[in-house]
Scaffold this motif. Sequence first.
Motif, PDB file in Angstrom:
ATOM      1  N   UNK A  17      -1.425  -6.974  15.287  1.00 16.08           N
ATOM      2  CA  UNK A  17      -0.524  -7.764  14.565  1.00 16.08           C
ATOM      3  C   UNK A  17      -1.230  -9.241  13.795  1.00 16.08           C
ATOM      4  N   UNK A  18      -0.991  -9.202  12.593  1.00 19.45           N
ATOM      5  CA  UNK A  18      -1.590 -10.573  12.051  1.00 19.45           C
ATOM      6  C   UNK A  18      -0.803 -11.806  12.697  1.00 19.45           C
ATOM      7  N   UNK A  19       0.546 -11.507  13.131  1.00 17.39           N
ATOM      8  CA  UNK A  19       1.281 -12.592  13.514  1.00 17.39           C
ATOM      9  C   UNK A  19       1.997 -13.487  12.728  1.00 17.39           C
ATOM     10  N   UNK A  20       1.796 -13.441  11.381  1.00 19.58           N
ATOM     11  CA  UNK A  20       2.611 -14.329  10.253  1.00 19.58           C
ATOM     12  C   UNK A  20       3.097 -13.629   9.288  1.00 19.58           C
ATOM     13  N   UNK A  21       3.094 -12.252   8.966  1.00 18.58           N
ATOM     14  CA  UNK A  21       3.811 -11.537   8.024  1.00 18.58           C
ATOM     15  C   UNK A  21       5.328 -11.551   8.399  1.00 18.58           C
ATOM     16  N   UNK A  22       6.182 -11.088   7.349  1.00 21.25           N
ATOM     17  CA  UNK A  22       7.397 -10.932   7.749  1.00 21.25           C
ATOM     18  C   UNK A  22       7.685 -10.004   8.945  1.00 21.25           C
ATOM     19  N   UNK A  23       7.110  -8.635   8.880  1.00 17.34           N
ATOM     20  CA  UNK A  23       7.279  -7.762   9.761  1.00 17.34           C
ATOM     21  C   UNK A  23       6.969  -8.453  11.279  1.00 17.34           C
ATOM     22  N   UNK A  24       5.825  -8.920  11.246  1.00 18.96           N
ATOM     23  CA  UNK A  24       5.319  -9.382  12.714  1.00 18.96           C
ATOM     24  C   UNK A  24       6.515 -10.702  13.219  1.00 18.96           C
ATOM     25  N   UNK A  25       6.963 -11.555  12.235  1.00 17.78           N
ATOM     26  CA  UNK A  25       7.833 -12.527  12.549  1.00 17.78           C
ATOM     27  C   UNK A  25       9.227 -12.084  13.041  1.00 17.78           C
ATOM     28  N   UNK A  26       9.646 -10.970  12.481  1.00 19.50           N
ATOM     29  CA  UNK A  26      10.728 -10.155  13.065  1.00 19.50           C
ATOM     30  C   UNK A  26      10.590  -9.180  14.134  1.00 19.50           C
ATOM     31  N   UNK A  27       9.242  -9.123  14.709  1.00 20.77           N
ATOM     32  CA  UNK A  27       9.241  -8.507  16.085  1.00 20.77           C
ATOM     33  C   UNK A  27       8.918  -7.242  15.784  1.00 20.77           C
ATOM     34  N   UNK A  28       8.762  -6.693  14.452  1.00 19.60           N
ATOM     35  CA  UNK A  28       8.322  -5.372  14.369  1.00 19.60           C
ATOM     36  C   UNK A  28       6.837  -5.284  13.861  1.00 19.60           C
ATOM     37  N   UNK A  29       5.960  -5.635  14.746  1.00 28.41           N
ATOM     38  CA  UNK A  29       4.695  -5.823  14.447  1.00 28.41           C
ATOM     39  C   UNK A  29       4.023  -4.659  14.143  1.00 28.41           C
ATOM     40  N   UNK A  30       4.461  -3.500  14.716  1.00 24.93           N
ATOM     41  CA  UNK A  30       3.787  -2.274  14.463  1.00 24.93           C
ATOM     42  C   UNK A  30       3.788  -1.937  13.030  1.00 24.93           C
ATOM     43  N   UNK A  31       4.620  -2.552  12.180  1.00 27.87           N
ATOM     44  CA  UNK A  31       4.490  -2.192  10.805  1.00 27.87           C
ATOM     45  C   UNK A  31       4.049  -3.384  10.269  1.00 27.87           C
ATOM     46  N   UNK A  32       3.227  -4.101  10.595  1.00 28.18           N
ATOM     47  CA  UNK A  32       2.581  -5.474  10.257  1.00 28.18           C
ATOM     48  C   UNK A  32       1.903  -5.074   8.724  1.00 28.18           C
ATOM     49  N   UNK A  33       2.244  -5.889   7.933  1.00 29.13           N
ATOM     50  CA  UNK A  33       1.620  -5.809   6.543  1.00 29.13           C
ATOM     51  C   UNK A  33       0.893  -7.073   6.108  1.00 29.13           C
ATOM     52  N   UNK A  34       0.290  -7.762   7.008  1.00 34.30           N
ATOM     53  CA  UNK A  34      -0.319  -9.064   6.842  1.00 34.30           C
ATOM     54  C   UNK A  34      -1.963  -9.109   6.401  1.00 34.30           C
ATOM     55  N   UNK A  35      -2.489  -7.902   6.948  1.00 32.92           N
ATOM     56  CA  UNK A  35      -3.984  -7.680   6.666  1.00 32.92           C
ATOM     57  C   UNK A  35      -4.262  -7.319   5.376  1.00 32.92           C
ATOM     58  N   UNK A  36      -5.519  -7.991   4.719  1.00 30.32           N
ATOM     59  CA  UNK A  36      -5.614  -7.909   3.195  1.00 30.32           C
ATOM     60  C   UNK A  36      -6.177  -6.395   2.833  1.00 30.32           C
ATOM     61  N   UNK A  37      -7.171  -5.821   3.502  1.00 35.26           N
ATOM     62  CA  UNK A  37      -7.641  -4.787   3.026  1.00 35.26           C
ATOM     63  C   UNK A  37      -7.148  -3.419   3.645  1.00 35.26           C
ATOM     64  N   UNK A  38      -6.575  -3.325   4.943  1.00 35.50           N
ATOM     65  CA  UNK A  38      -6.257  -2.154   5.383  1.00 35.50           C
ATOM     66  C   UNK A  38      -5.299  -2.437   6.617  1.00 35.50           C
ATOM     67  N   UNK A  39      -4.647  -1.066   7.126  1.00 32.38           N
ATOM     68  CA  UNK A  39      -3.920  -1.331   8.504  1.00 32.38           C
ATOM     69  C   UNK A  39      -4.893  -1.743   9.519  1.00 32.38           C
ATOM     70  N   UNK A  40      -4.624  -2.704  10.341  1.00 30.20           N
ATOM     71  CA  UNK A  40      -5.516  -3.023  11.604  1.00 30.20           C
ATOM     72  C   UNK A  40      -5.148  -2.371  12.672  1.00 30.20           C
ATOM     73  N   UNK A  41      -5.680  -1.339  13.159  1.00 22.94           N
ATOM     74  CA  UNK A  41      -5.390  -0.502  14.231  1.00 22.94           C
ATOM     75  C   UNK A  41      -6.656   0.133  14.989  1.00 22.94           C
ATOM     76  N   UNK A  42      -6.773  -0.145  16.321  1.00 28.97           N
ATOM     77  CA  UNK A  42      -7.889   0.474  16.998  1.00 28.97           C
ATOM     78  C   UNK A  42      -8.051   1.743  16.913  1.00 28.97           C
TER      79      UNK A  42
END
Length: 367
Positions: free
Chosen positions: A93-118
């Motif tokens: 999670x980026x920790x700062x986008x709306x989805x992360x702040x809502x607690x739905x961090x699996x839908x994080x939209x805060x990274x600029x280039x691509x979904x961040x997932x291991x």
Amino acid sequence: MVRAAAVVGPGAVEVIDLDLPELSVGAVVRVEICGLCGTDVEQFHGRFETRWPAGPVVPGHEIVGVIEEIDASTSARWRVSVGDRVAVEPNIPCGTCARCLEGAYVSCTGWPNHPMAYGFIPVSHEHGLWGGWAEHVVLHPSSAVHRVPDGMDAGTASLFNALGAGYRWAVTMPRLQVGQNVVVTGAGQRGLACVAAARAAGAGSIVVSGLGTDRHKLDAARALGADVAVDVSCDDLVEAVAEATRGEMADVVVDSSSGSTEPVLQAIECVRDAGTIVLAGLKGGRLADGVPVDDIVLRGISLLGARSADWSAYEQALRHLSADATLARFRTHELSLDDAAQALRILGGEVPDAEAIFVSIAPGMTA
């Protein structure tokens, strides 16, 4: 240097060497084991090209390992130290986008280039050590990390990802109550995890469905607490649910099956009025023709889309595994980095008579 197995093209895996970077923030984890799931099989066959960046990737998003390096601030935030065994959530999670702040961090939209997932970040991005198919993985400081309970071995802990989904899909999302009837369509890894979670949560009758070719999985479902296991290639699921529930039908139906849309229609027939259907299995873009929309409306059925798991679900999974490791009996295959492609073929059903359920890669294992 760190040995890693990378998917370099559809159906192609190569073992490569990557430099272990000097750590500034975050952590370095020695990977003990990494579980595989159907998503890995899809990735191996090149079916994510439009969703994930192109280029060689070190897969592996069900990571369990031991912390070897960690900076002080990350250690304090995660409440873990060097030497601790940890389970790593896939999503970063980026920790700062709306989805992360809502607690739905699996839908994080805060990274600029691509979904961040291991397991899905190209080798070309920074150090390249972004997946569990490697001797070491470098964890971003924004990662979500769980300390594995004392006394739990790495193999058992590697089931945290599947069982976390089981708790979220079968228990938390549908608000399962003690004594309620549950149907799980699909007896794969996450279907079995849903059975285990629902039984632990006090479900009433549990019915699971699958194909006759997966008889070993249906047998596993019974061992994990399913009352009825239905082979839909020869038996009628709706009739079986009616019989098992004495006509009451299911309070909760979880569709964990992949590919086929028929289980979606079966779910609507199996659920009671005002019941809940959780749709968790991807269908590869296929549309579910014949969905009785008016029936859903008039019967007051709730439809929920499930995506991954979350912090509380993974914590529940680890507590469950600490108290009851029955699910670990169905860890059928553990292979080395050199045999990563074979592990995927086994899980994908391409190896006759393998009877795979939970398959994993152990980077420290020799071929």
